[in-house]
Design a protein around this motif. Structure first.
Motif, PDB file in Angstrom:
ATOM      1  N   ALA A  16       0.815  -1.216   0.000  1.00 21.96           N
ATOM      2  CA  ALA A  16       0.000   0.000   0.000  1.00 21.96           C
ATOM      3  C   ALA A  16       0.850   1.268   0.000  1.00 21.96           C
ATOM      4  O   ALA A  16       0.445   2.282  -0.553  1.00 21.96           O
ATOM      5  CB  ALA A  16      -0.933   0.007   1.206  1.00 21.96           C
ATOM      6  N   SER A  17       2.007   1.216   0.592  1.00 23.82           N
ATOM      7  CA  SER A  17       2.820   2.425   0.739  1.00 23.82           C
ATOM      8  C   SER A  17       4.012   2.501  -0.210  1.00 23.82           C
ATOM      9  O   SER A  17       4.644   3.550  -0.316  1.00 23.82           O
ATOM     10  CB  SER A  17       3.315   2.537   2.182  1.00 23.82           C
ATOM     11  OG  SER A  17       4.171   1.449   2.499  1.00 23.82           O
ATOM     12  N   LEU A  18       4.314   1.432  -0.928  1.00 32.40           N
ATOM     13  CA  LEU A  18       5.523   1.396  -1.743  1.00 32.40           C
ATOM     14  C   LEU A  18       5.558   2.492  -2.808  1.00 32.40           C
ATOM     15  O   LEU A  18       6.573   3.158  -2.986  1.00 32.40           O
ATOM     16  CB  LEU A  18       5.694   0.022  -2.395  1.00 32.40           C
ATOM     17  CG  LEU A  18       6.940  -0.133  -3.268  1.00 32.40           C
ATOM     18  CD1 LEU A  18       8.207   0.067  -2.452  1.00 32.40           C
ATOM     19  CD2 LEU A  18       6.944  -1.497  -3.938  1.00 32.40           C
ATOM     20  N   GLY A  19       4.470   2.686  -3.517  1.00 28.33           N
ATOM     21  CA  GLY A  19       4.451   3.696  -4.564  1.00 28.33           C
ATOM     22  C   GLY A  19       4.722   5.087  -4.032  1.00 28.33           C
ATOM     23  O   GLY A  19       5.546   5.832  -4.576  1.00 28.33           O
ATOM     24  N   LEU A  20       4.037   5.438  -2.976  1.00 29.18           N
ATOM     25  CA  LEU A  20       4.239   6.743  -2.359  1.00 29.18           C
ATOM     26  C   LEU A  20       5.674   6.892  -1.872  1.00 29.18           C
ATOM     27  O   LEU A  20       6.309   7.934  -2.072  1.00 29.18           O
ATOM     28  CB  LEU A  20       3.251   6.935  -1.211  1.00 29.18           C
ATOM     29  CG  LEU A  20       3.389   8.209  -0.381  1.00 29.18           C
ATOM     30  CD1 LEU A  20       3.306   9.450  -1.253  1.00 29.18           C
ATOM     31  CD2 LEU A  20       2.333   8.229   0.705  1.00 29.18           C
ATOM     32  N   CYS A  21       6.200   5.859  -1.237  1.00 27.98           N
ATOM     33  CA  CYS A  21       7.578   5.925  -0.734  1.00 27.98           C
ATOM     34  C   CYS A  21       8.588   6.017  -1.878  1.00 27.98           C
ATOM     35  O   CYS A  21       9.601   6.712  -1.757  1.00 27.98           O
ATOM     36  CB  CYS A  21       7.872   4.725   0.160  1.00 27.98           C
ATOM     37  SG  CYS A  21       6.979   4.783   1.730  1.00 27.98           S
ATOM     38  N   ALA A  22       8.312   5.365  -3.004  1.00 30.82           N
ATOM     39  CA  ALA A  22       9.208   5.458  -4.160  1.00 30.82           C
ATOM     40  C   ALA A  22       9.208   6.876  -4.716  1.00 30.82           C
ATOM     41  O   ALA A  22      10.270   7.420  -5.046  1.00 30.82           O
ATOM     42  CB  ALA A  22       8.791   4.460  -5.232  1.00 30.82           C
TER      43      ALA A  22
END
Length: 120
Positions: A16-22
């Protein structure tokens, strides 16, 4: 998603958070996959494989959020660098604001003992 036998966080949370963190990892300028993964590890997000990150970055390129540039390696093969486009900067800001509002609401809900045992 984690390459170790022990995940720091549930896999669903990481997904859920990988895209935002990338996107956030690219905020300060161009970077390459291994450096992004290392930044995640340093931040305590866990260990990710390139096979998880690179398809995501390719989707971001297709969406117009990142640009790709190949740079020659100093002592090895070249590296694929990713940088945010103006559209990527706007997407990061929008997603970050949504995430912060969501996590604030979730944290408040979890901290409120009156929500326990509520039936609809």
């Amino acid at each position: 998603m984690s390459s170790s036998s022990e995940e720091l966080w549930p896999g669903d949370w990481n997904r859920a958070s990988l895209g935002l963190c990338a996107l956030q990892a690219l905020k300060d300028g161009p970077s390459y996959g291994y450096a992004i993964i290392t930044a995640f590890e340093r931040a305590g997000l866990g260990t990710f494989k390139g096979g998880t990150l690179y398809p995501l970055l390719t989707r971001f390129e297709t969406a117009g959020w990142v640009e790709v540039e190949w740079r020659a390696g100093e002592s090895g093969p070249g590296r694929k660098y990713f940088s945010l486009t103006p559209a990527g900067v706007l997407e990061l800001e929008q997603q970050r604001n949504q995430w912060l509002a969501f996590t604030q609401s979730t944290t408040a809900f979890l901290a409120d003992d009156s929500n326990r045992g509520v039936s609809l």
